[in-house]
Design a protein around this motif. Structure first.
Motif, PDB file in Angstrom:
ATOM      1  N   THR A  31       0.812  -1.232   0.000  1.00  0.00           N
ATOM      2  CA  THR A  31       0.000   0.000   0.000  1.00  0.00           C
ATOM      3  C   THR A  31       0.833   1.264   0.000  1.00  0.00           C
ATOM      4  O   THR A  31       0.285   2.361  -0.115  1.00  0.00           O
ATOM      5  CB  THR A  31      -0.905   0.048   1.243  1.00  0.00           C
ATOM      6  OG1 THR A  31      -0.083   0.086   2.424  1.00  0.00           O
ATOM      7  CG2 THR A  31      -1.834  -1.155   1.300  1.00  0.00           C
ATOM      8  N   GLY A  32       2.160   1.137   0.163  1.00  0.00           N
ATOM      9  CA  GLY A  32       2.951   2.330   0.404  1.00  0.00           C
ATOM     10  C   GLY A  32       2.786   2.754   1.849  1.00  0.00           C
ATOM     11  O   GLY A  32       2.193   2.053   2.664  1.00  0.00           O
ATOM     12  N   ILE A  33       3.319   3.929   2.171  1.00  0.00           N
ATOM     13  CA  ILE A  33       3.302   4.414   3.551  1.00  0.00           C
ATOM     14  C   ILE A  33       2.117   5.340   3.781  1.00  0.00           C
ATOM     15  O   ILE A  33       1.902   6.289   3.032  1.00  0.00           O
ATOM     16  CB  ILE A  33       4.598   5.172   3.877  1.00  0.00           C
ATOM     17  CG1 ILE A  33       5.814   4.253   3.721  1.00  0.00           C
ATOM     18  CG2 ILE A  33       4.559   5.750   5.283  1.00  0.00           C
ATOM     19  CD1 ILE A  33       7.145   4.975   3.875  1.00  0.00           C
ATOM     20  N   GLY A  34       1.351   5.063   4.829  1.00  0.00           N
ATOM     21  CA  GLY A  34       0.320   5.983   5.267  1.00  0.00           C
ATOM     22  C   GLY A  34      -1.071   5.712   4.731  1.00  0.00           C
ATOM     23  O   GLY A  34      -1.283   4.909   3.817  1.00  0.00           O
ATOM     24  N   CYS A  35      -2.029   6.416   5.321  1.00  0.00           N
ATOM     25  CA  CYS A  35      -3.439   6.183   5.028  1.00  0.00           C
ATOM     26  C   CYS A  35      -3.896   6.618   3.635  1.00  0.00           C
ATOM     27  O   CYS A  35      -4.747   5.945   3.047  1.00  0.00           O
ATOM     28  CB  CYS A  35      -4.303   6.862   6.089  1.00  0.00           C
ATOM     29  SG  CYS A  35      -4.269   6.037   7.700  1.00  0.00           S
ATOM     30  N   SER A  71      -9.235   8.909   7.099  1.00  0.00           N
ATOM     31  CA  SER A  71     -10.478   8.264   7.526  1.00  0.00           C
ATOM     32  C   SER A  71     -11.593   9.273   7.794  1.00  0.00           C
ATOM     33  O   SER A  71     -12.774   8.947   7.694  1.00  0.00           O
ATOM     34  CB  SER A  71     -10.241   7.402   8.771  1.00  0.00           C
ATOM     35  OG  SER A  71      -9.947   8.204   9.904  1.00  0.00           O
ATOM     36  N   LYS A  72     -11.218  10.508   8.110  1.00  0.00           N
ATOM     37  CA  LYS A  72     -12.221  11.544   8.382  1.00  0.00           C
ATOM     38  C   LYS A  72     -12.974  11.960   7.126  1.00  0.00           C
ATOM     39  O   LYS A  72     -14.039  12.583   7.208  1.00  0.00           O
ATOM     40  CB  LYS A  72     -11.553  12.746   9.043  1.00  0.00           C
ATOM     41  CG  LYS A  72     -10.925  12.429  10.393  1.00  0.00           C
ATOM     42  CD  LYS A  72     -10.239  13.656  10.983  1.00  0.00           C
ATOM     43  CE  LYS A  72      -9.582  13.341  12.321  1.00  0.00           C
ATOM     44  NZ  LYS A  72      -8.446  12.399  12.201  1.00  0.00           N
ATOM     45  N   ALA A 118      -3.731   1.419   9.930  1.00  0.00           N
ATOM     46  CA  ALA A 118      -4.846   0.577  10.381  1.00  0.00           C
ATOM     47  C   ALA A 118      -6.163   1.328  10.510  1.00  0.00           C
ATOM     48  O   ALA A 118      -7.225   0.786  10.186  1.00  0.00           O
ATOM     49  CB  ALA A 118      -4.495  -0.083  11.711  1.00  0.00           C
ATOM     50  N   SER A 119      -6.136   2.556  10.993  1.00  0.00           N
ATOM     51  CA  SER A 119      -7.393   3.279  11.234  1.00  0.00           C
ATOM     52  C   SER A 119      -8.230   3.421   9.974  1.00  0.00           C
ATOM     53  O   SER A 119      -9.445   3.185   9.990  1.00  0.00           O
ATOM     54  CB  SER A 119      -7.102   4.662  11.830  1.00  0.00           C
ATOM     55  OG  SER A 119      -6.237   5.402  10.985  1.00  0.00           O
ATOM     56  N   THR A 120      -7.595   3.772   8.891  1.00  0.00           N
ATOM     57  CA  THR A 120      -8.345   3.936   7.639  1.00  0.00           C
ATOM     58  C   THR A 120      -8.840   2.601   7.106  1.00  0.00           C
ATOM     59  O   THR A 120      -9.968   2.501   6.608  1.00  0.00           O
ATOM     60  CB  THR A 120      -7.468   4.656   6.596  1.00  0.00           C
ATOM     61  OG1 THR A 120      -7.389   6.042   6.939  1.00  0.00           O
ATOM     62  CG2 THR A 120      -8.035   4.520   5.199  1.00  0.00           C
ATOM     63  N   VAL A 169     -11.937   1.707   9.247  1.00  0.00           N
ATOM     64  CA  VAL A 169     -13.097   2.559   8.993  1.00  0.00           C
ATOM     65  C   VAL A 169     -13.714   2.244   7.637  1.00  0.00           C
ATOM     66  O   VAL A 169     -14.930   2.069   7.518  1.00  0.00           O
ATOM     67  CB  VAL A 169     -12.716   4.049   9.088  1.00  0.00           C
ATOM     68  CG1 VAL A 169     -13.848   4.933   8.542  1.00  0.00           C
ATOM     69  CG2 VAL A 169     -12.427   4.431  10.534  1.00  0.00           C
ATOM     70  N   LEU A 170     -12.891   2.167   6.608  1.00  0.00           N
ATOM     71  CA  LEU A 170     -13.435   1.905   5.274  1.00  0.00           C
ATOM     72  C   LEU A 170     -14.125   0.554   5.212  1.00  0.00           C
ATOM     73  O   LEU A 170     -15.222   0.431   4.645  1.00  0.00           O
ATOM     74  CB  LEU A 170     -12.325   1.985   4.225  1.00  0.00           C
ATOM     75  CG  LEU A 170     -12.140   3.356   3.566  1.00  0.00           C
ATOM     76  CD1 LEU A 170     -11.756   4.402   4.585  1.00  0.00           C
ATOM     77  CD2 LEU A 170     -11.110   3.278   2.443  1.00  0.00           C
TER      78      LEU A 170
END
Length: 261
Positions: A63-67, A116-117, A196-198, A201-202
């Motif tokens: 996924t690469g780095i980050g959300c 995620s927001k 993980a958060s994104t 949530v998705l």
């Protein structure tokens, strides 16, 4: 369905269960533990392999780095038929009882990301799917791997919250990083990572499944104790043995989910 713009996959290219490391180089390492595997696509940060593990169809995509890049990846994977997303990566910890080389299984995430927001208000919880969490626990136990279950903190930055004395870099939290990390420790947050958060949530918004398991590479509370600065090359142990352990547990969790139906 046309080929997805970023990941270059189509329906039928990926299994329903997909492992999600960040680093493209880890995809082939993970797939090497399967009974069969072939590269499906490679574009930008997205490298995708599909195959079988102990009879279970399985895919792995970086996924690469980050959300932000993670959200793009799982958006397109879902359009290709993926229904279960399991983050497999590396993390730090805020807890002294969690040691380097242990696994952290995420049942929830503190949403300190921005991505995620865009999908749900901050009051919406970032929680993993119970069956995915249980599969990860069972997989770790079956391979005699020490794993801790709990909440992770997902953030958008790697350096901004770390100490960097004598530098103009570091961001808003740089001057108060110890108190911020202490707050997270007191709230029993076991891990720190960036995706993980994104994912949680998705998946929950879409009615799909998600979970996360990561190998612990450092203690966030002890960063910079000696040099008084954050040096990832000196602080983090990217041992191949750790990544291989993570690959086996993640793949085994997919097998358990597949056999459960």
């Amino acid at each position: 369905m046309p080929t997805q713009y970023h990941i270059k996959c189509r329906p039928g290219d990926v299994a329903e269960c997909v492992l999600l490391p960040g680093d493209p180089a880890r995809v082939e390492v993970i797939a090497s533990h399967w009974d069969s595997a072939h590269k499906v696509a490679e574009n930008r940060e997205y490298v995708t392999y599909t195959g079988t593990y102990k009879g279970a169809p399985i895919s792995c995509m970086s996924t690469g780095i980050g959300c932000p890049s993670t959200a793009i990846g799982i958006e397109e994977l879902a359009r290709c038929g993926a229904t279960t997303f399991l983050r497999v990566g590396t993390c730090g910890t805020f807890q002294d009882h969690v040691k380097v080389g242990d696994l952290a299984i995420f049942d929830s995430a503190v949403r300190e990301d921005g991505t995620s927001k865009a999908y749900a208000p901050v009051e919406f919880p970032a929680v993993a799917s119970v069956d995915v969490v249980n599969a990860c626990i069972q997989a770790a136990k079956s391979h005699d791997v020490l794993a801790h279950v709990g909440t992770t903190r997902s953030a958008d930055t790697f350096y901004a919250s770390h100490p960097a004395p004598g530098s103009s870099f570091g961001g808003y939290w740089q001057s108060n990083w110890k108190q911020r990390f202490e707050d997270l420790r007191r709230m029993n947050v076991i891990a720190a990572e960036m995706e993980a958060s994104t994912i949680f949530v998705l998946a929950r918004v879409w009615g799909l499944r998600a979970g996360g398991v990561s190998v612990v590479l450092d203690n966030m509370m002890k960063l910079g104790e000696e040099a008084d600065e954050f040096d990832p090359e000196a602080q983090l142990d990217h041992s191949a043995a750790y990544i291989n352990k993570l690959a086996v547990v993640g793949s085994e969790a997919v097998r358990i989910l597949h056999e459960a139906g």
